[in-house]
Design a protein around this motif. Structure first.
Motif, PDB file in Angstrom:
ATOM      1  N   LEU A  21      -5.762   9.635   3.623  1.00 31.00           N
ATOM      2  CA  LEU A  21      -5.387   8.416   2.910  1.00 31.00           C
ATOM      3  C   LEU A  21      -5.654   6.819   3.771  1.00 31.00           C
ATOM      4  O   LEU A  21      -5.940   6.201   3.674  1.00 31.00           O
ATOM      5  N   LYS A  35      -7.448   3.945   3.377  1.00 36.11           N
ATOM      6  CA  LYS A  35      -6.602   2.644   2.964  1.00 36.11           C
ATOM      7  C   LYS A  35      -6.050   1.398   3.874  1.00 36.11           C
ATOM      8  O   LYS A  35      -5.740   0.142   3.833  1.00 36.11           O
ATOM      9  N   LYS A  43       0.916  -1.537   0.245  1.00 38.37           N
ATOM     10  CA  LYS A  43      -0.040  -0.276  -0.177  1.00 38.37           C
ATOM     11  C   LYS A  43       1.130   1.192  -0.097  1.00 38.37           C
ATOM     12  O   LYS A  43       0.783   1.974  -1.009  1.00 38.37           O
ATOM     13  N   ARG A  61       2.095   1.238  -3.292  1.00 40.10           N
ATOM     14  CA  ARG A  61       1.221   2.475  -4.361  1.00 40.10           C
ATOM     15  C   ARG A  61       0.126   3.137  -4.222  1.00 40.10           C
ATOM     16  O   ARG A  61       0.480   4.040  -5.353  1.00 40.10           O
ATOM     17  N   HIS A  62       0.247   3.820  -2.908  1.00 43.27           N
ATOM     18  CA  HIS A  62      -0.603   5.103  -2.982  1.00 43.27           C
ATOM     19  C   HIS A  62       0.302   6.300  -2.376  1.00 43.27           C
ATOM     20  O   HIS A  62      -0.213   7.698  -3.010  1.00 43.27           O
TER      21      HIS A  62
END
Lengths: 247, 254
Positions: free
Chosen positions: B112, B116, A152, A155-156
């Motif tokens: 964010l 996530k 993550k 990816r982010h």
């Protein structure tokens, strides 16, 4: 002198064969478009595998680095010859796959897609890697500290920033790729160079080859200028960023 | 005595030949504010980064709310998943260099990880982020990108970003050291409010005034060990150890 112009810049020859060469050039563009999409993805996958942390992934990392190094070190022509001259005869592979005619494109097209993607994936992996390494380590740390997994965080946080740092080198690779689509002539794909070479062989006149070259120039020259603009803009950004950091 | 919120015992850490931490112990109770002072190179930041396993210690034990998150020597990689998840969900950290995500707005920086990691809906995350950013005085900066914010504003976004994960403990790693002097106060005020609300905090800082006023306990570190610890009135105003006196003498001189 007029002999020279006649040999290279005979507008009658160019005019007569314009549509043939252009049709070939469209094959270059189509090949380019397909390979760019695939190589951008394949390159990112390679770059991400190369960055995987920990002992567990050491063998996978090693394989990836070996792949990237070897494919960048071999002439693309050899790769294309090994694919087009070998895969069709491997009878354990189903015929639809070893001699593909997908989406109305002949098998030389798909052999070229495979070969160029394999090689340009390796080139682009190196570009991605430079982008990933240019993202400050604190970004990854901050993402991980917020509980994001490795994947993550990449990816982010890391990859979205990495790709904004590499448009110029990426565009350079694309310019090279567009030119290298002409290598598909060696596996008998009827692209611009193959077409113009046949005209050359029939007429003993080089004007059709010049015409093919000009078609590439129309795209690659502005693209090269664009690379320059991107580099300058990026430099301006870096300088500005430095001021912010210091100030 | 009840199990402390955080218990670190015999923490050792080395970088190559350099032994940075030589056996550090620390207990922090719920709601306690502990400030760690010390010269640069004393190991205080490394120690703080051990608490959330950003720097996994080579030796020693870390218990968070009674859970052993770092089972002795050999767990060096620190990447064993449940422990990391457990730690990172309970411990928030704010860095010296802010480390805001530059490609996200202030609001997105705070939403964010909520979306996530915690799986909150974007609506829920937005509401939480807006509330927190308003609380740190940035209700009018939600849509701004970090490069348009001052250092002090960026640092307050970073605090809101950490708080959005509902941490039980907050770590502050020299969070005002990269700031212009006139921006330090706004960040310290935010931290002061947080302390008053009962947040458990470990603060590595050079702000002696802040430590004196806000800390329940002050720790002075040097050479990879804790030299002296106690209430601020004792450690800052009446230090016993020579090294503490020396350091405070240098810091308070100007």
């Amino acid at each position: 002198m007029s002999e020279f112009f006649h040999q290279y810049f005979d507008f009658t020859v160019m005019g007569d064969h314009f549509s043939e060469v252009l049709e070939g050039f469209f094959k270059n563009l189509l090949l380019f478009a397909v390979v760019v999409l695939l190589a951008l993805m394949w390159g990112l996958i390679l770059a991400l595998i190369r960055q995987l942390p920990g002992k567990k992934f050491a063998p996978l990392r090693f394989l990836t680095i070996a792949y990237i190094d070897v494919l960048r070190a071999i002439p693309i022509l050899i790769i294309l010859l090994l694919i087009s001259g070998g895969i069709p005869y491997l009878e354990f592979i189903p015929k639809d796959i070893r001699i593909p005619h997908w989406f109305g494109q002949p098998d030389p097209f798909w052999y070229s897609v495979l070969g160029l993607t394999m090689v340009y994936g390796a080139y682009m992996a190196e570009v991605y890697r430079a982008g990933i390494e240019a993202v400050p380590g604190g970004q990854f740390e901050a993402a991980r500290s917020l509980g994001m997994s490795y994947g993550k965080a990449m990816r982010h946080v890391v990859v979205p920033q990495a790709v904004t740092k590499i448009p110029a080198p990426m565009l350079n690779e694309m310019i090279s790729l567009l030119k290298d689509t002409t290598l598909a002539s060696v596996v008998a794909l009827g692209e611009a160079v193959l077409v113009s070479r046949e005209i050359l062989a029939e007429s003993f006149n080089s004007s059709a080859v010049i015409l093919a070259g000009a078609m590439f120039l129309v795209i690659t020259l502005p693209a090269a200028r664009l690379v320059d603009v991107l580099i300058k803009r990026n430099q301006a950004k870096v300088t500005r960023g430095a001021h912010i950091e210091v100030g | 005595m009840a199990e402390p919120m955080i218990r670190l015992e015999g923490i050792h850490k080395r970088f190559g030949a350099l032994e940075v931490l030589k056996g550090v112990d620390l207990h922090v109770a719920k709601g306690e504010v502990v400030c760690i002072l010390g010269p640069s190179g004393s190991g205080k930041s490394t120690f703080l980064r051990c608490v959330n396993l950003l720097e996994p210690p080579e030796k020693g034990d870390i218990y968070i709310e009674g859970n052993d998150i770092c089972k002795g020597p050999g767990s060096g990689s620190g990447e064993q998943s449940w422990k990391l998840d457990f730690v990172r969900q309970r411990v928030g950290i704010v860095f010296q260099q802010f480390n805001l995500f530059p490609h996200k707005t202030a609001l997105q920086n705070v939403t964010l990880a909520q979306e996530k990691v915690l799986g909150r809906s974007s609506q829920e995350a937005r509401a939480k982020a807006t509330e927190l950013l308003e609380r740190v005085g940035l209700g009018d900066k939600l849509g701004q990108y970090p490069e348009r914010l001052s250092g002090g504003q960026q640092q307050r976004v970073a605090i809101a970003r950490a708080l959005a994960m509902d941490p039980h403990v907050m770590l502050f790693d020299e969070v005002t050291s990269a700031l212009d002097p006139e921006l330090v106060k706004e960040v310290l005020d935010t931290m002061r409010e947080l302390a008053e609300e009962g947040m458990t905090m470990i603060v590595v800082t050079h702000e002696i005034g802040f430590a004196r006023e806000v800390a329940d306990r002050v720790i002075f570190m040097d050479g990879g060990v804790i030299v002296e610890e106690g209430p601020p009135a004792q450690v800052i105003d009446a230090p016993q150890e020579e090294r503490t006196k020396q350091f405070l003498g240098l810091v308070l001189e100007h």
